[in-house]
Design a protein around this motif. Structure first.
Motif, mmCIF file in Angstrom:
data_model
loop_
_atom_site.group_PDB
_atom_site.id
_atom_site.type_symbol
_atom_site.label_atom_id
_atom_site.label_comp_id
_atom_site.label_asym_id
_atom_site.label_seq_id
_atom_site.Cartn_x
_atom_site.Cartn_y
_atom_site.Cartn_z
ATOM 1 N N LEU A 18 1.859 39.355 54.187
ATOM 2 C CA LEU A 18 0.542 39.968 53.997
ATOM 3 C C LEU A 18 -0.411 39.571 55.120
ATOM 4 N N ARG A 19 -0.389 38.286 55.497
ATOM 5 C CA ARG A 19 -1.273 37.836 56.580
ATOM 6 C C ARG A 19 -0.866 38.456 57.918
ATOM 7 N N ALA A 20 0.426 38.666 58.110
ATOM 8 C CA ALA A 20 0.905 39.261 59.360
ATOM 9 C C ALA A 20 0.738 40.774 59.394
ATOM 10 N N GLY A 21 0.495 41.366 58.237
ATOM 11 C CA GLY A 21 0.343 42.816 58.179
ATOM 12 C C GLY A 21 1.638 43.572 58.071
ATOM 13 N N THR A 22 2.766 42.887 57.939
ATOM 14 C CA THR A 22 4.042 43.594 57.774
ATOM 15 C C THR A 22 4.218 44.091 56.347
ATOM 16 N N LEU A 23 3.417 43.574 55.417
ATOM 17 C CA LEU A 23 3.303 44.113 54.068
ATOM 18 C C LEU A 23 1.829 44.289 53.742
ATOM 19 N N VAL A 24 1.540 45.239 52.878
ATOM 20 C CA VAL A 24 0.180 45.505 52.406
ATOM 21 C C VAL A 24 0.177 45.367 50.887
ATOM 22 N N ALA A 25 -0.777 44.618 50.353
ATOM 23 C CA ALA A 25 -0.913 44.490 48.899
ATOM 24 C C ALA A 25 -1.696 45.675 48.359
ATOM 25 N N LEU A 26 -1.262 46.205 47.210
ATOM 26 C CA LEU A 26 -1.884 47.374 46.596
ATOM 27 C C LEU A 26 -2.533 46.986 45.280
#
Length: 313
Positions: free
Chosen positions: A244-252
Motif C-alpha cells: 500500500l505504501r509503495a502503491g503497488t496495491l490500493v486499499a478500497l
C-alpha cells in the motif's frame, strides 16, 4: 503401597549409617517407618537386602547391587529436579514456538535476533504454519493465533489488533473499474483465503458472497498474485502495508471491515522462565499501535469507473 522412591532413599540412608534408628532420625521418620520401607523393598524385589543382627547391619550381595542402582537413580532424579528448578527461575532450554507462516516470517522472525542475544541460554524452535496446532498434544510452549479463539483450557494473552484491508493493484482497477458497494464484488475476481470463512467477505457486519479464480492457504501468495493484477484480496494489513505504501496495491473503502485479535496462547499450569521472558518480549514488541498500521494511505472509495489513487507510486 509405600512410595518406591522414598523407599530407595530410606534404604540408601540405612546402608550409609548402618542403623535403622539413625536413618530414621536423619530422615524424620520413626524406626518403625524405616523398617516398613525396607521390608516393602525386599518384598517387592523378592530378595533380602540387609543382614540384621543385634549389633550391626550389613549389606547382602543383592543389597550391594541394589544400593549402586539406587544411588544412580536418586542422583539422576536430583539432577533432573535441579534442572527443572533452574529452568523455572532462569530462562534456559528450548522454547517451541508456533506462529502463522506469513506473520511469523514478517513480524516474529526479525525480532528473534534481539531476543536470542538477550537470552543466550534459550534456543528457539520456530514452527511456521497456518493450521491450528494442538499445543498440548504436539508439545508447543507458546503459539500465536490470529482470529477468534475457540473455548479451551489454554491461557490466552492479547497482543495486538489485526485489521483487514480490501485491496487491488492499479492495473486491475484500470481494467475492471472500482467497486462502489459490496454487491459489486460479484462482478470482480476475488482471490480467496482457504482457511477463512468459505466464500464470504464481511463489510459493516454483513457477509458478502465472493468468487474468484484463485484460492490459497497462504495470504502472502494472494498478495503476490494481487500485485500482478489478478484480482481483489481481503487480507490483514500486516501483509499488505508495504504494498500500500509503495502503491503497488490500493486499499478500497466499501464499508467497515472486521478487526481480528492476535493472541499468545500457552498451555495451562506454571510457565517456565523461557516462556515468561518470550511472552514479555512479544508484549513489548506489539505495544501500542502496530507499526504496520502507521502512515498508511487512505482507502479509495469508488466513483463510477474512474480510478483514484492515494499515496506514492
Amino acid at each position: 503401597m509405600l512410595d518406591r522412591v522414598t523407599g530407595m532413599q530410606v534404604f540408601v540412608r540405612v546402608a550409609a549409617l548402618g542403623s535403622f534408628s539413625a536413618a530414621g532420625r536423619a530422615l524424620g521418620l520413626s524406626q518403625t517407618g524405616v523398617t516398613k520401607h525396607v521390608a516393602a523393598l525386599e518384598a517387592r524385589l523378592g530378595a533380602r537386602l540387609l543382614h540384621r543382627t543385634t549389633r550391626r547391619l550389613t549389606l547382602t550381595e543383592a543389597g550391594r547391587t541394589y544400593l549402586e542402582a539406587c544411588e544412580r537413580i536418586l542422583a539422576e532424579i536430583a539432577e533432573a529436579e535441579a534442572g527443572i528448578g533452574a529452568e523455572a527461575l532462569e530462562a534456559r532450554g528450548t522454547l517451541r514456538l508456533n506462529v502463522p507462516l506469513s506473520f511469523g516470517v514478517r513480524r516474529i522472525a526479525p525480532a528473534l535476533a534481539a531476543f536470542c542475544a538477550a537470552h543466550a541460554a534459550v534456543t528457539v524452535e520456530l514452527g511456521l504454519n497456518d493450521r491450528r496446532v494442538d499445543l498440548i498434544e504436539e508439545g508447543w510452549d507458546l503459539a500465536v493465533r490470529i482470529g477468534p479463539l475457540a473455548d479451551s483450557s489454554l491461557i490466552a494473552r492479547p497482543l495486538a489488533p489485526c485489521r483487514l484491508a480490501l485491496c487491488a493493484a492499479p492495473t486491475y482497477l484500470a481494467r475492471h473499474g472500482l467497486p462502489r458497494r459490496p454487491a459489486d464484488l460479484g462482478r470482480h475476481n476475488c482471490l480467496g483465503y482457504t482457511l477463512a470463512a468459505e466464500g464470504h467477505w464481511t463489510f459493516d457486519g454483513t457477509p458478502v458472497p465472493v468468487t474468484g479464480t484463485l484460492r490459497a492457504s497462504n495470504g502472502a501468495a494472494l498478495v503476490a498474485a494481487a500485485i500482478e493484477g489478478l484480482g481483489l484480496i481481503y487480507q490483514p494489513t500486516f501483509l499488505v502495508a508495504d504494498a500500500l505504501r509503495a502503491g503497488t496495491l490500493v486499499a478500497l473503502d466499501l464499508g467497515a471491515l472486521p478487526v481480528l485479535p492476535i493472541h499468545a496462547l500457552m498451555p495451562p499450569g506454571r510457565r517456565p522462565a523461557k516462556t515468561r521472558v518470550f511472552l514479555a518480549a512479544l508484549t513489548q514488541l506489539f505495544a501500542g499501535e502496530p507499526d504496520w498500521d502507521r502512515d498508511l494511505p487512505e482507502p479509495v472509495r469508488g466513483k463510477g469507473d474512474q480510478t483514484r489513487r492515494t499515496g506514492p507510486g
